[in-house]
Motif scaffolding. Sequence first.
Motif, PDB file in Angstrom:
ATOM      1  N   LEU A  43       0.843  -1.201   0.000  1.00  0.00           N
ATOM      2  CA  LEU A  43       0.000   0.000   0.000  1.00  0.00           C
ATOM      3  C   LEU A  43       0.879   1.253   0.000  1.00  0.00           C
ATOM      4  O   LEU A  43       0.617   2.213  -0.726  1.00  0.00           O
ATOM      5  N   LEU A  44       1.942   1.212   0.821  1.00  0.00           N
ATOM      6  CA  LEU A  44       2.856   2.359   0.867  1.00  0.00           C
ATOM      7  C   LEU A  44       3.608   2.502  -0.461  1.00  0.00           C
ATOM      8  O   LEU A  44       3.803   3.620  -0.956  1.00  0.00           O
ATOM      9  N   GLU A  45       3.994   1.377  -1.043  1.00  0.00           N
ATOM     10  CA  GLU A  45       4.722   1.436  -2.325  1.00  0.00           C
ATOM     11  C   GLU A  45       3.814   1.997  -3.427  1.00  0.00           C
ATOM     12  O   GLU A  45       4.243   2.797  -4.249  1.00  0.00           O
ATOM     13  N   ARG A  46       2.570   1.577  -3.410  1.00  0.00           N
ATOM     14  CA  ARG A  46       1.613   2.082  -4.392  1.00  0.00           C
ATOM     15  C   ARG A  46       1.480   3.604  -4.268  1.00  0.00           C
ATOM     16  O   ARG A  46       1.299   4.326  -5.255  1.00  0.00           O
ATOM     17  N   ALA A  47       1.568   4.086  -3.024  1.00  0.00           N
ATOM     18  CA  ALA A  47       1.433   5.533  -2.794  1.00  0.00           C
ATOM     19  C   ALA A  47       2.717   6.284  -3.119  1.00  0.00           C
ATOM     20  O   ALA A  47       2.779   7.506  -2.964  1.00  0.00           O
ATOM     21  N   GLY A  48       3.765   5.580  -3.553  1.00  0.00           N
ATOM     22  CA  GLY A  48       4.981   6.253  -4.004  1.00  0.00           C
ATOM     23  C   GLY A  48       6.147   6.212  -3.038  1.00  0.00           C
ATOM     24  O   GLY A  48       7.188   6.811  -3.297  1.00  0.00           O
ATOM     25  N   TYR A  49       6.005   5.514  -1.917  1.00  0.00           N
ATOM     26  CA  TYR A  49       7.109   5.453  -0.947  1.00  0.00           C
ATOM     27  C   TYR A  49       8.071   4.326  -1.309  1.00  0.00           C
ATOM     28  O   TYR A  49       7.686   3.342  -1.959  1.00  0.00           O
ATOM     29  N   ARG A  50       9.329   4.482  -0.873  1.00  0.00           N
ATOM     30  CA  ARG A  50      10.327   3.424  -1.056  1.00  0.00           C
ATOM     31  C   ARG A  50      10.637   2.841   0.314  1.00  0.00           C
ATOM     32  O   ARG A  50      10.993   3.585   1.242  1.00  0.00           O
ATOM     33  N   LEU A  51      10.488   1.524   0.433  1.00  0.00           N
ATOM     34  CA  LEU A  51      10.672   0.894   1.740  1.00  0.00           C
ATOM     35  C   LEU A  51      12.092   0.373   1.906  1.00  0.00           C
ATOM     36  O   LEU A  51      12.671  -0.188   0.976  1.00  0.00           O
ATOM     37  N   THR A  52      12.631   0.542   3.098  1.00  0.00           N
ATOM     38  CA  THR A  52      13.986   0.066   3.376  1.00  0.00           C
ATOM     39  C   THR A  52      13.919  -1.387   3.864  1.00  0.00           C
ATOM     40  O   THR A  52      12.856  -1.870   4.257  1.00  0.00           O
ATOM     41  N   GLU A  53      15.063  -2.052   3.856  1.00  0.00           N
ATOM     42  CA  GLU A  53      15.170  -3.386   4.447  1.00  0.00           C
ATOM     43  C   GLU A  53      15.307  -3.214   5.960  1.00  0.00           C
ATOM     44  O   GLU A  53      16.077  -2.364   6.416  1.00  0.00           O
ATOM     45  N   VAL A  54      14.578  -4.014   6.718  1.00  0.00           N
ATOM     46  CA  VAL A  54      14.682  -3.934   8.187  1.00  0.00           C
ATOM     47  C   VAL A  54      15.043  -5.323   8.721  1.00  0.00           C
ATOM     48  O   VAL A  54      14.294  -6.283   8.512  1.00  0.00           O
ATOM     49  N   ALA A  55      16.186  -5.404   9.408  1.00  0.00           N
ATOM     50  CA  ALA A  55      16.626  -6.701   9.953  1.00  0.00           C
ATOM     51  C   ALA A  55      15.755  -7.101  11.147  1.00  0.00           C
ATOM     52  O   ALA A  55      15.229  -6.238  11.858  1.00  0.00           O
ATOM     53  N   ASP A  56      15.634  -8.403  11.360  1.00  0.00           N
ATOM     54  CA  ASP A  56      14.906  -8.946  12.529  1.00  0.00           C
ATOM     55  C   ASP A  56      13.525  -8.309  12.702  1.00  0.00           C
ATOM     56  O   ASP A  56      13.116  -7.922  13.812  1.00  0.00           O
ATOM     57  N   ALA A  57      12.806  -8.196  11.592  1.00  0.00           N
ATOM     58  CA  ALA A  57      11.511  -7.500  11.625  1.00  0.00           C
ATOM     59  C   ALA A  57      10.488  -8.231  12.484  1.00  0.00           C
ATOM     60  O   ALA A  57       9.461  -7.660  12.848  1.00  0.00           O
ATOM     61  N   HIS A  58      10.757  -9.501  12.825  1.00  0.00           N
ATOM     62  CA  HIS A  58       9.788 -10.252  13.635  1.00  0.00           C
ATOM     63  C   HIS A  58       9.868  -9.890  15.116  1.00  0.00           C
ATOM     64  O   HIS A  58       9.006 -10.292  15.896  1.00  0.00           O
ATOM     65  N   LEU A  59      10.912  -9.143  15.523  1.00  0.00           N
ATOM     66  CA  LEU A  59      11.110  -8.899  16.960  1.00  0.00           C
ATOM     67  C   LEU A  59      10.356  -7.678  17.461  1.00  0.00           C
ATOM     68  O   LEU A  59      10.221  -6.671  16.758  1.00  0.00           O
ATOM     69  N   CYS A  60       9.907  -7.777  18.694  1.00  0.00           N
ATOM     70  CA  CYS A  60       9.134  -6.721  19.361  1.00  0.00           C
ATOM     71  C   CYS A  60      10.007  -5.486  19.629  1.00  0.00           C
ATOM     72  O   CYS A  60      11.205  -5.595  19.889  1.00  0.00           O
ATOM     73  N   CYS A  61       9.372  -4.290  19.612  1.00  0.00           N
ATOM     74  CA  CYS A  61      10.102  -3.046  19.909  1.00  0.00           C
ATOM     75  C   CYS A  61      10.172  -2.773  21.408  1.00  0.00           C
ATOM     76  O   CYS A  61      10.830  -1.828  21.836  1.00  0.00           O
ATOM     77  N   GLY A  62       9.447  -3.573  22.202  1.00  0.00           N
ATOM     78  CA  GLY A  62       9.502  -3.396  23.662  1.00  0.00           C
ATOM     79  C   GLY A  62       8.376  -2.546  24.216  1.00  0.00           C
ATOM     80  O   GLY A  62       8.307  -2.320  25.421  1.00  0.00           O
ATOM     81  N   SER A  63       7.474  -2.097  23.348  1.00  0.00           N
ATOM     82  CA  SER A  63       6.359  -1.283  23.846  1.00  0.00           C
ATOM     83  C   SER A  63       5.342  -2.181  24.560  1.00  0.00           C
ATOM     84  O   SER A  63       5.158  -2.077  25.766  1.00  0.00           O
TER      85      SER A  63
END
Length: 407
Positions: free
Chosen positions: A323-343
């Motif tokens: 959806l973001l790409e369709r809207a014109g954004y470029r997404l970066t690679e994010v390592a360990d995307a499955h891990l919680c941010c701690g919130s």
Amino acid sequence: MQTRLSSEFIDTPEGREADSILRACVHCGFCTATCPTYQLLGNELDGPRGRIYLIKQMLEGEPVSDKTRLHLDRCLTCRACETTCPSGVRYARLADIGREIAEQKVPRRGLDGLGRLLLRKLIPYPRRFAPLLRAGQWLRPLLPRALRNKVPAVQQPGAWPSQAHARRMLVLAGCVQSVGTPATNAACARVLDRLGISLVEAGGAGCCGAVSHHLSASQEARAFMRRNIDAWWPHIEQGAEAIVITASGCGALVKEYGDLLQHDADYADKARRVSAMTKDISEVLDAGNLPQGRPPAGQHKVAFHSPCTLQHAQQLQGVVEPLLERAGYRLTEVADAHLCCGSAGTYSILQPALSKQLLGRKLEALQGDAPDIIATANIGCQLHLAGASRVPVKHWIELLDEALAGE
Ligand code: SF4
Ligand code: SF4
């Protein structure tokens, strides 16, 4: 896993449910590898398999101590273990049952109990929470840095569309989101307005119940659920197509209303219907039908943080990114995307040391490819990341709204 539940639990609905979950676990330990708290602490009892054993022991009548409760408290309920488990073990439901029993067996004392009670009596009520937030925002420049980072900046939500469409959807205003990040639902309403859908906030609805639910106050949580169902029901009968949720933490719980109210004769059917028609906003939009967009200057490069409640609890993986790409954004690679941010709901307040370590790791991964902005899908993650991020952090629906407005 073989079980021998004690007479105290063998004939209770929770005991039976926990027993069937325990029996699905083959104690293979695959889940341990993706558990954030096991990665940080390296203790079997701070991983899912160890916690499952602790809960099993409680249900079999073994003594329960502060230590049992501590290992359960340290769990983020991020549900990464459920995504990894090949046997489909419903860990989070088991943890809910286990925590409530531990809470009864070893009642909390002093500040620990008082702090949790305060959170339950404050966060879900916008009329109580808003004045404190406003005071914090007003005094923000004078606050010590650690506290300042926890107070979100004032948002200008922009106009809510006034045009009424034949197609209508409900939206959950929520509790903290309605006063802390009002720009999210306003942006959502504008995006849906462009697609010919009106978004309606039902009067009388409020907190989804997640704060109470995750603090083991299940009766209190169910009261919030019933209140929302009562507020939404007339709109559902009048043809609202869906209940749209822009906070993935709330969405995950509303999708469970049907299970959590299954023994309530007055609400079970309605709760099932409400859960079935609840959608994260990413499920309502379709990249194929979305107009193309033009992101604001200097904000093209986006690191997307998928909250645990989106990717693990709701199992919505790879839905926001196109959806973001369709809207014109470029997404970066994010390592360990499955891990919680701690919130993790109130975790950042109740387990600050572990939460801070997870936040540091997550921001390193998100900022590794020098994004212009970080996008996420849940207010808890958004505010947690924004408190320490070098770049702005927004809900992704705001980015979509800005890009569609720019085209
Ligand atoms: S929860 Fe699943 S992955 Fe973890 S030990 Fe049990 S069966 Fe294995
Ligand atoms: S929910 Fe998250 S923190 Fe808790 S046991 Fe599972 S993976 Fe670990």
